[in-house]
Write a protein that holds these residues in place. Structure first.
Motif, PDB file in Angstrom:
ATOM      1  N   LEU A 122      40.514  -4.584   6.559  1.00 36.32           N
ATOM      2  CA  LEU A 122      40.792  -5.494   5.447  1.00 36.32           C
ATOM      3  C   LEU A 122      40.750  -6.954   5.896  1.00 36.32           C
ATOM      4  O   LEU A 122      40.303  -7.829   5.142  1.00 36.32           O
ATOM      5  N   ALA A 123      41.199  -7.203   7.126  1.00 29.78           N
ATOM      6  CA  ALA A 123      41.178  -8.572   7.645  1.00 29.78           C
ATOM      7  C   ALA A 123      39.755  -9.083   7.804  1.00 29.78           C
ATOM      8  O   ALA A 123      39.497 -10.284   7.648  1.00 29.78           O
ATOM      9  N   VAL A 124      38.832  -8.175   8.115  1.00 31.84           N
ATOM     10  CA  VAL A 124      37.428  -8.566   8.270  1.00 31.84           C
ATOM     11  C   VAL A 124      36.730  -8.636   6.921  1.00 31.84           C
ATOM     12  O   VAL A 124      36.003  -9.597   6.621  1.00 31.84           O
ATOM     13  N   LEU A 125      36.944  -7.610   6.094  1.00 32.69           N
ATOM     14  CA  LEU A 125      36.231  -7.532   4.818  1.00 32.69           C
ATOM     15  C   LEU A 125      36.801  -8.471   3.761  1.00 32.69           C
ATOM     16  O   LEU A 125      36.070  -8.888   2.859  1.00 32.69           O
ATOM     17  N   GLY A 126      38.087  -8.808   3.883  1.00 37.11           N
ATOM     18  CA  GLY A 126      38.701  -9.689   2.892  1.00 37.11           C
ATOM     19  C   GLY A 126      37.979 -11.017   2.738  1.00 37.11           C
ATOM     20  O   GLY A 126      37.606 -11.400   1.619  1.00 37.11           O
ATOM     21  N   PRO A 127      37.764 -11.748   3.832  1.00 33.13           N
ATOM     22  CA  PRO A 127      37.044 -13.019   3.712  1.00 33.13           C
ATOM     23  C   PRO A 127      35.637 -12.864   3.154  1.00 33.13           C
ATOM     24  O   PRO A 127      35.159 -13.718   2.396  1.00 33.13           O
ATOM     25  N   VAL A 128      34.958 -11.768   3.524  1.00 34.21           N
ATOM     26  CA  VAL A 128      33.606 -11.548   3.007  1.00 34.21           C
ATOM     27  C   VAL A 128      33.656 -11.307   1.505  1.00 34.21           C
ATOM     28  O   VAL A 128      32.852 -11.850   0.737  1.00 34.21           O
ATOM     29  N   GLY A 129      34.632 -10.500   1.060  1.00 38.90           N
ATOM     30  CA  GLY A 129      34.780 -10.248  -0.369  1.00 38.90           C
ATOM     31  C   GLY A 129      35.125 -11.500  -1.147  1.00 38.90           C
ATOM     32  O   GLY A 129      34.566 -11.749  -2.222  1.00 38.90           O
ATOM     33  N   LEU A 130      36.034 -12.308  -0.598  1.00 39.08           N
ATOM     34  CA  LEU A 130      36.408 -13.552  -1.274  1.00 39.08           C
ATOM     35  C   LEU A 130      35.240 -14.533  -1.307  1.00 39.08           C
ATOM     36  O   LEU A 130      35.060 -15.262  -2.298  1.00 39.08           O
ATOM     37  N   THR A 131      34.453 -14.552  -0.247  1.00 42.00           N
ATOM     38  CA  THR A 131      33.285 -15.428  -0.206  1.00 42.00           C
ATOM     39  C   THR A 131      32.261 -15.010  -1.254  1.00 42.00           C
ATOM     40  O   THR A 131      31.676 -15.854  -1.945  1.00 42.00           O
TER      41      THR A 131
END
Length: 225
Positions: A122-131
């Motif tokens: 989630l820490a890795v995918l979260g920023p990608v999803g928000l971007t």
């Protein structure tokens, strides 16, 4: 009399590239022995690895371009660079590297994986999803309007999104038909499916450059406004 625009600045450039890549896939499938082409298209083969590194190179160069972009476009260029880097990581199967299970599936977070793995994912995918959400919220309406007007960069964005959708459908078709309906692809069809998928994914690393060139041409034509 104004000069004719460069072909890359026209609306048909991105669709033409996507079509050319599909034709190239058909050509490779027709010209090469199936076992040779299957090796080239394998997950550890040169085509998939080459596509992954092209994503990373494109992402790095877009990161550099962001510093030279107008202030209003800088956030978008950085965001696209991050998304392209994520595409490269997925192409290298890093989304399965921790547990052998894809962290892109919702079932992973409700399964038996360790909570540390879930938190890290989630820490890795979260920023990608928000971007990605940032790009959609900031540009979706303008892209939709631009498609209606035949704006080249908007058409390129549409082709990019459709290439993602089509490549994913092609990718999943073999497993879905086998698992849900018991229909197994013969080797020739399996290799053809893989060739079309990999060539479309290769296009995803090229299309951003077409879009950049088109946007830059529009920006210069409008006097930098």
């Amino acid at each position: 009399m104004s000069a004719s625009p460069h072909p890359a600045l026209r609306a048909w450039t991105a669709p033409a590239l996507a079509l050319a890549l599909v034709v190239a896939a058909l050509g490779l499938w027709a010209a090469l022995p199936l076992d040779v082409l299957a090796q080239l298209l394998a997950e550890t083969g040169p085509v998939e690895r080459g596509t992954a590194w092209l994503y990373f190179i494109t992402a790095a160069m877009w990161g550099v371009l962001a510093w030279r972009s107008p202030a209003g476009a800088r956030g978008t260029v950085f965001a696209i660079a991050l998304v392209l880097a994520a595409f490269g990581a997925r192409e290298l199967d890093l989304h399965k590297a921790w547990t052998g299970v894809s962290v892109l599936k919702v079932s992973f977070y409700f399964g038996p994986a360790a909570w540390e793995h879930k938190a890290l994912a989630l820490a890795v995918l979260g920023p990608v999803g928000l971007t990605t959400l940032y790009l959609v919220r900031r540009h979706a309406a303008a892209v939709a309007a631009g498609i209606g007007r035949g704006r080249p960069v908007a058409v390129t964005v549409l082709v990019f999104v459709l290439s993602i959708v089509v490549s994913k459908l092609v990718d999943r078709s073999e497993n879905v038909l086998l698992e849900d309906f018991g229909i197994a692809f013969p080797l020739w069809l399996s290799v053809l499916r893989s060739a079309v998928e990999e060539m479309l994914e290769l296009g995803l690393a090229i299309l951003p450059w077409i879009g950049w060139w088109q946007w830059k041409g529009e920006h210069e034509a409008s006097g930098g406004r």
